[in-house]
Design a protein around this motif. Structure first.
Motif, PDB file in Angstrom:
ATOM      1  N   SER A  32       0.826  -1.202   0.000  1.00  0.00           N
ATOM      2  CA  SER A  32       0.000   0.000   0.000  1.00  0.00           C
ATOM      3  C   SER A  32       0.864   1.257   0.000  1.00  0.00           C
ATOM      4  O   SER A  32       0.569   2.237  -0.693  1.00  0.00           O
ATOM      5  N   THR A  33       1.950   1.231   0.757  1.00  0.00           N
ATOM      6  CA  THR A  33       2.867   2.378   0.801  1.00  0.00           C
ATOM      7  C   THR A  33       3.515   2.600  -0.559  1.00  0.00           C
ATOM      8  O   THR A  33       3.620   3.747  -1.037  1.00  0.00           O
ATOM      9  N   ILE A  34       3.963   1.524  -1.206  1.00  0.00           N
ATOM     10  CA  ILE A  34       4.564   1.650  -2.540  1.00  0.00           C
ATOM     11  C   ILE A  34       3.560   2.222  -3.527  1.00  0.00           C
ATOM     12  O   ILE A  34       3.886   3.095  -4.344  1.00  0.00           O
ATOM     13  N   ARG A  41       1.497   1.218 -11.054  1.00  0.00           N
ATOM     14  CA  ARG A  41       2.314   0.556 -12.072  1.00  0.00           C
ATOM     15  C   ARG A  41       3.545  -0.081 -11.451  1.00  0.00           C
ATOM     16  O   ARG A  41       3.863  -1.250 -11.718  1.00  0.00           O
ATOM     17  N   TRP A  42       4.232   0.680 -10.586  1.00  0.00           N
ATOM     18  CA  TRP A  42       5.407   0.126  -9.922  1.00  0.00           C
ATOM     19  C   TRP A  42       5.015  -0.971  -8.942  1.00  0.00           C
ATOM     20  O   TRP A  42       5.717  -1.972  -8.793  1.00  0.00           O
ATOM     21  N   LEU A  43       3.877  -0.771  -8.287  1.00  0.00           N
ATOM     22  CA  LEU A  43       3.417  -1.807  -7.368  1.00  0.00           C
ATOM     23  C   LEU A  43       3.117  -3.099  -8.119  1.00  0.00           C
ATOM     24  O   LEU A  43       3.402  -4.198  -7.614  1.00  0.00           O
ATOM     25  N   VAL A  47       4.631  -6.690  -7.157  1.00  0.00           N
ATOM     26  CA  VAL A  47       3.791  -7.851  -6.836  1.00  0.00           C
ATOM     27  C   VAL A  47       4.130  -9.031  -7.739  1.00  0.00           C
ATOM     28  O   VAL A  47       4.170 -10.183  -7.278  1.00  0.00           O
ATOM     29  N   VAL A  48       4.410  -8.775  -9.010  1.00  0.00           N
ATOM     30  CA  VAL A  48       4.795  -9.854  -9.921  1.00  0.00           C
ATOM     31  C   VAL A  48       6.107 -10.489  -9.474  1.00  0.00           C
ATOM     32  O   VAL A  48       6.248 -11.730  -9.444  1.00  0.00           O
ATOM     33  N   VAL A 333      15.068  -1.534  -2.732  1.00  0.00           N
ATOM     34  CA  VAL A 333      15.130  -0.136  -3.187  1.00  0.00           C
ATOM     35  C   VAL A 333      13.839   0.593  -2.831  1.00  0.00           C
ATOM     36  O   VAL A 333      13.856   1.702  -2.277  1.00  0.00           O
ATOM     37  N   PHE A 334      12.686  -0.025  -3.126  1.00  0.00           N
ATOM     38  CA  PHE A 334      11.394   0.589  -2.797  1.00  0.00           C
ATOM     39  C   PHE A 334      11.233   0.745  -1.284  1.00  0.00           C
ATOM     40  O   PHE A 334      10.760   1.777  -0.801  1.00  0.00           O
ATOM     41  N   LEU A 335      11.631  -0.269  -0.552  1.00  0.00           N
ATOM     42  CA  LEU A 335      11.518  -0.236   0.905  1.00  0.00           C
ATOM     43  C   LEU A 335      12.342   0.907   1.497  1.00  0.00           C
ATOM     44  O   LEU A 335      11.856   1.686   2.330  1.00  0.00           O
TER      45      LEU A 335
END
Length: 382
Positions: A32-34, A41-43, A47-48, A333-335
């Motif tokens: 949810s934060t991402i 799109r990035w999420l 997820v994939v 990186v996202f985290l």
């Protein structure tokens, strides 16, 4: 490789502590934060990647559980995979969250079997100490692949999502609303989470250490450096545990597999629910969150489906760990971007020290993965 258990301890702590902080302060899961910060799109990409890593891991764990049970009962492992997958998915859907959490905590005690086994095996403690404190390096494909696998199986993508979502789950269970908490109350909560994560990661890495030490003192000491099946591993443990060798090894594989599969499937369900805006949480019933539990069932079924391939259970576990090791730095990186963003965590954003250690962890994992890709054209066998 004993030294890697000490190296990964602070790496584990930093990553999981940041995940806990994100969940506690925002009251949202990592997915949810991402989505809020970087868009759906990035999420979707995240997820994939998580789905690929987790379903691969589920398949490896289900195969290992089936092979371990086959050591104890006269049934071929291939016939056990589907019943095991169904049983695990059913328990995760039906058992209420507080009971389910207690089951997972109890299953972690299986790691003590490896601690006991290491002492019984009577390793060369001088050599063990030297191996623990003296890093060794090689640049052949097998060594690099092993490092990637070790990093991937300790700093795993599914743990990022599970830790964050479970902190939110606990807040909901206790009626805590982060936005209504005082600064002092939130700081107490974060200190408690750090202590909890610190203890958990210490136990995890102690287990890691003794698994490696037990393997060195039994398998390697017997000249078995290419074990491919659970049966071969149990046979190598025969001099250590006698007639109980199969039982000892089977309990270790079954316990860790039963612990891992629900968490793997659950983390995919949390991420998917946050991607599509579905109701989520193990604290909800199936009627309250049908899509969430549907993803758990589908992820487990996906693991069951790809178990039937020409890889032994040990090879599958290794490949799954490598996949995790390759995907993890991308998700880190996202985290870490979210952890250092004041618009996400406000005054509770991660400290500079934690962020530096986090980025060093992501960098080390990325370098290991790139090193593995660089050796793929070489002819040697890993």
């Amino acid at each position: 490789m004993l030294w890697t258990s000490l190296l990964t301890l602070p790496m584990n702590f930093v990553v999981q502590s940041i995940c806990a902080r994100l969940g506690l302060v925002t009251g949202r899961g990592l997915a949810s934060t991402i989505s809020r910060q970087y868009g759906r799109r990035w999420l979707s990409v995240v997820v994939v990647l998580l789905l690929v890593a987790n379903v691969t891991n589920i398949a490896a764990d289900l195969g290992a559980i089936a092979a371990a049970i086959a050591l104890l009962v006269p049934v071929r492992a291939v016939y056990l995979v589907i019943p095991i997958g169904l049983a695990i998915a059913l328990v995760e859907v039906v058992v209420p969250y507080p009971q389910f959490a207690r089951i997972l905590k109890l299953l972690t005690l299986v790691i003590l079997a490896y601690v006991v086994a290491a002492f019984v095996a009577r390793p060369d403690w001088g050599a063990a100490l030297h191996g623990s404190l003296t890093p060794t390096f090689s640049f052949d494909r097998g060594w690099i692949a092993t490092v990637v696998a070790l990093l991937g199986t300790t700093i795993s993508p599914y743990l990022f999502f599970w830790q964050t979502s479970e902190e939110v789950e606990e807040e909901v269970e206790r009626g805590i609303v982060p936005a209504r908490m005082s600064r002092e109350a939130m700081l107490r909560l974060l200190r408690g989470a750090n202590a909890d994560v610190g203890f958990g990661m210490l136990v995890a890495n102690v287990g890691f250490y003794f698994v490696v030490l037990t393997a060195a003192a039994t398998l390697h000491a017997s000249g078995l450096t290419h074990v491919q099946t659970a049966a071969q591993a149990a046979e190598a443990l025969q001099p250590l545990a006698g007639s109980g060798a199969a039982l000892l090894f089977a309990l270790g594989l079954i316990g860790t597999g039963l612990l891992a599969v629900p968490v793997l499937a659950g983390s995919v369900a949390y991420a998917s629910a946050e991607l599509f805006g579905w109701p989520e949480g193990l604290g909800k019933t199936f009627r309250q969150a049908p899509q969430f539990y549907g993803v758990i069932a589908l992820a487990t079924a996906g693991g069951v489906a790809i178990v039937f391939r020409p890889l032994t259970e040990i090879q599958a576990l290794f490949v799954a760990a490598v996949v995790n090791g390759v995907i993890a730095p991308v998700l880190l990186v996202f985290l870490l971007l979210a952890a250092g963003d004041r618009s996400v965590l406000g005054e509770f954003r991660s400290t500079r020290t934690m962020l530096v250690l986090g980025w060093l962890t992501a960098g080390a994992m990325a370098l290991a993965a790139l090193g593995l890709f660089a050796t793929l054209g070489l002819s040697e066998t890993p």
